[in-house]
Design a protein around this motif. Structure first.
Motif, PDB file in Angstrom:
ATOM      1  N   PRO A  45      -3.970  25.174   7.153  1.00 29.69           N
ATOM      2  CA  PRO A  45      -4.063  23.724   7.337  1.00 29.69           C
ATOM      3  C   PRO A  45      -3.940  23.358   8.818  1.00 29.69           C
ATOM      4  N   VAL A  46      -5.002  23.502   9.533  1.00 33.23           N
ATOM      5  CA  VAL A  46      -4.989  23.259  10.974  1.00 33.23           C
ATOM      6  C   VAL A  46      -4.907  21.763  11.287  1.00 33.23           C
ATOM      7  N   PHE A  47      -5.584  20.968  10.501  1.00 28.69           N
ATOM      8  CA  PHE A  47      -5.637  19.532  10.771  1.00 28.69           C
ATOM      9  C   PHE A  47      -4.612  18.786   9.926  1.00 28.69           C
ATOM     10  N   TYR A  48      -3.383  19.279   9.900  1.00 30.45           N
ATOM     11  CA  TYR A  48      -2.374  18.687   9.027  1.00 30.45           C
ATOM     12  C   TYR A  48      -2.025  17.262   9.429  1.00 30.45           C
ATOM     13  N   ARG A  49      -2.178  16.935  10.704  1.00 23.28           N
ATOM     14  CA  ARG A  49      -1.837  15.576  11.133  1.00 23.28           C
ATOM     15  C   ARG A  49      -2.851  14.554  10.634  1.00 23.28           C
ATOM     16  N   SER A  50      -4.096  14.900  10.614  1.00 22.53           N
ATOM     17  CA  SER A  50      -5.110  13.923  10.239  1.00 22.53           C
ATOM     18  C   SER A  50      -5.494  14.003   8.768  1.00 22.53           C
ATOM     19  N   LYS A  51      -5.344  15.145   8.153  1.00 23.85           N
ATOM     20  CA  LYS A  51      -5.819  15.284   6.786  1.00 23.85           C
ATOM     21  C   LYS A  51      -4.668  15.314   5.777  1.00 23.85           C
ATOM     22  N   GLN A  52      -3.801  16.300   5.872  1.00 29.60           N
ATOM     23  CA  GLN A  52      -2.755  16.465   4.865  1.00 29.60           C
ATOM     24  C   GLN A  52      -1.735  15.322   4.898  1.00 29.60           C
ATOM     25  N   ARG A  53      -1.357  14.907   6.100  1.00 29.24           N
ATOM     26  CA  ARG A  53      -0.377  13.836   6.207  1.00 29.24           C
ATOM     27  C   ARG A  53      -0.931  12.541   5.607  1.00 29.24           C
ATOM     28  N   GLN A  54      -2.214  12.283   5.832  1.00 30.16           N
ATOM     29  CA  GLN A  54      -2.838  11.085   5.271  1.00 30.16           C
ATOM     30  C   GLN A  54      -2.934  11.176   3.747  1.00 30.16           C
ATOM     31  N   ALA A  55      -3.197  12.382   3.247  1.00 27.25           N
ATOM     32  CA  ALA A  55      -3.264  12.557   1.793  1.00 27.25           C
ATOM     33  C   ALA A  55      -1.900  12.320   1.151  1.00 27.25           C
ATOM     34  N   VAL A  56      -0.845  12.795   1.792  1.00 27.45           N
ATOM     35  CA  VAL A  56       0.501  12.565   1.277  1.00 27.45           C
ATOM     36  C   VAL A  56       0.834  11.072   1.342  1.00 27.45           C
ATOM     37  N   SER A  57       0.471  10.406   2.413  1.00 28.24           N
ATOM     38  CA  SER A  57       0.727   8.965   2.542  1.00 28.24           C
ATOM     39  C   SER A  57      -0.030   8.183   1.477  1.00 28.24           C
ATOM     40  N   GLU A  58      -1.260   8.569   1.233  1.00 29.25           N
ATOM     41  CA  GLU A  58      -2.056   7.888   0.206  1.00 29.25           C
ATOM     42  C   GLU A  58      -1.440   8.090  -1.180  1.00 29.25           C
ATOM     43  N   ALA A  59      -1.044   9.306  -1.483  1.00 24.69           N
ATOM     44  CA  ALA A  59      -0.440   9.575  -2.794  1.00 24.69           C
ATOM     45  C   ALA A  59       0.873   8.814  -2.948  1.00 24.69           C
ATOM     46  N   ALA A  60       1.660   8.737  -1.879  1.00 29.26           N
ATOM     47  CA  ALA A  60       2.919   7.979  -1.941  1.00 29.26           C
ATOM     48  C   ALA A  60       2.646   6.490  -2.138  1.00 29.26           C
ATOM     49  N   ALA A  61       1.617   5.978  -1.487  1.00 25.11           N
ATOM     50  CA  ALA A  61       1.251   4.565  -1.655  1.00 25.11           C
ATOM     51  C   ALA A  61       0.766   4.305  -3.082  1.00 25.11           C
ATOM     52  N   MET A  62       0.029   5.246  -3.652  1.00 25.05           N
ATOM     53  CA  MET A  62      -0.425   5.094  -5.039  1.00 25.05           C
ATOM     54  C   MET A  62       0.767   5.081  -5.993  1.00 25.05           C
ATOM     55  N   MET A  63       1.763   5.906  -5.710  1.00 28.63           N
ATOM     56  CA  MET A  63       2.956   5.937  -6.553  1.00 28.63           C
ATOM     57  C   MET A  63       3.718   4.613  -6.435  1.00 28.63           C
ATOM     58  N   ALA A  64       3.840   4.088  -5.237  1.00 28.43           N
ATOM     59  CA  ALA A  64       4.508   2.797  -5.052  1.00 28.43           C
ATOM     60  C   ALA A  64       3.723   1.689  -5.766  1.00 28.43           C
ATOM     61  N   GLY A  65       2.403   1.758  -5.694  1.00 26.88           N
ATOM     62  CA  GLY A  65       1.571   0.783  -6.404  1.00 26.88           C
ATOM     63  C   GLY A  65       1.759   0.863  -7.909  1.00 26.88           C
ATOM     64  N   ALA A  66       1.886   2.073  -8.429  1.00 23.90           N
ATOM     65  CA  ALA A  66       2.118   2.242  -9.865  1.00 23.90           C
ATOM     66  C   ALA A  66       3.470   1.662 -10.264  1.00 23.90           C
ATOM     67  N   ARG A  67       4.461   1.849  -9.434  1.00 22.07           N
ATOM     68  CA  ARG A  67       5.785   1.280  -9.732  1.00 22.07           C
ATOM     69  C   ARG A  67       5.730  -0.257  -9.712  1.00 22.07           C
ATOM     70  N   HIS A  68       5.022  -0.802  -8.735  1.00 22.53           N
ATOM     71  CA  HIS A  68       4.898  -2.262  -8.654  1.00 22.53           C
ATOM     72  C   HIS A  68       4.121  -2.801  -9.857  1.00 22.53           C
ATOM     73  N   THR A  69       3.098  -2.081 -10.283  1.00 24.11           N
ATOM     74  CA  THR A  69       2.321  -2.497 -11.451  1.00 24.11           C
ATOM     75  C   THR A  69       3.203  -2.499 -12.694  1.00 24.11           C
TER      76      THR A  69
END
Length: 178
Positions: A45-69
């Motif tokens: 995972p060479v591009f962990y700052r631009s790819k993996q970190r964003q994927a983790v942030s997106e998944a965390a935001a989706m989880m927060a959205g599910a909790r709010h829903t």
């Protein structure tokens, strides 16, 4: 929410390198020998700052959205339960008022006007008006009874609890008319 948590965990696993082992076989035919191969691959995972970190942030935001829903649905259901409960209680009070007060009094007024009509002190139009008033109040009683039952049915639908069980007292009935 559980699905979103799994997505977060999966996105976090993308920080680790992927290792894979493969086995190849090729039959080349026409007298040539068969080929075999062993393959090892590593994805870093060479591009962990631009790819993996964003994927983790997106998944965390989706989880927060599910909790709010979930919380929004819970709040909406609680509001609907309260609204239907208050509608049922108001209907019960109106039913009691109609059954014990308004309809009996209007029936007495009708009997009084009938007696007055029979002795000639009241005209026929007033008698019919009193009779129409009694009928209007009885119709209003049954409309309110229907509203009460609808509110209970909606409460049963929302809560999944049988609210029309025989242990509950039924709404007051109208007195018999002579």
């Amino acid at each position: 929410i559980e699905q979103s948590q799994y997505a977060v965990n999966l996105a976090q696993k993308d920080y680790y390198p992927d290792l894979s082992i493969g086995w190849d076989y090729q039959n080349r035919g026409s007298g040539m020998p068969e080929m075999y191969g062993l393959r090892f691959t590593i994805s870093l995972p060479v591009f962990y700052r631009s790819k993996q970190r964003q994927a983790v942030s997106e998944a965390a935001a989706m989880m927060a959205g599910a909790r709010h829903t979930r919380e929004a649905m819970r709040t909406a259901l609680l509001f609907q339960i309260k609204e239907q409960y208050l509608a049922a209680r108001a209907s019960e009070e109106l039913l009691t008022l109609y059954a014990k007060g308004i309809v009996p009094q209007s029936a007495l007024a009708l009997e009084s006007s009938l007696a007055a009509y029979q002795v000639g002190t009241l005209d026929f139009l007033s008698l019919i008006t009193n009779f129409s008033t009694v009928l209007d109040y009885e119709i209003s009683y049954y409309e309110e009874l229907a509203n009460h039952e609808k509110a209970l049915a909606r409460l049963e639908e929302i809560t999944g609890i049988n609210l029309t069980a025989p242990t509950q007292a039924p709404p007051p009935a109208l007195p018999e008319r002579k």
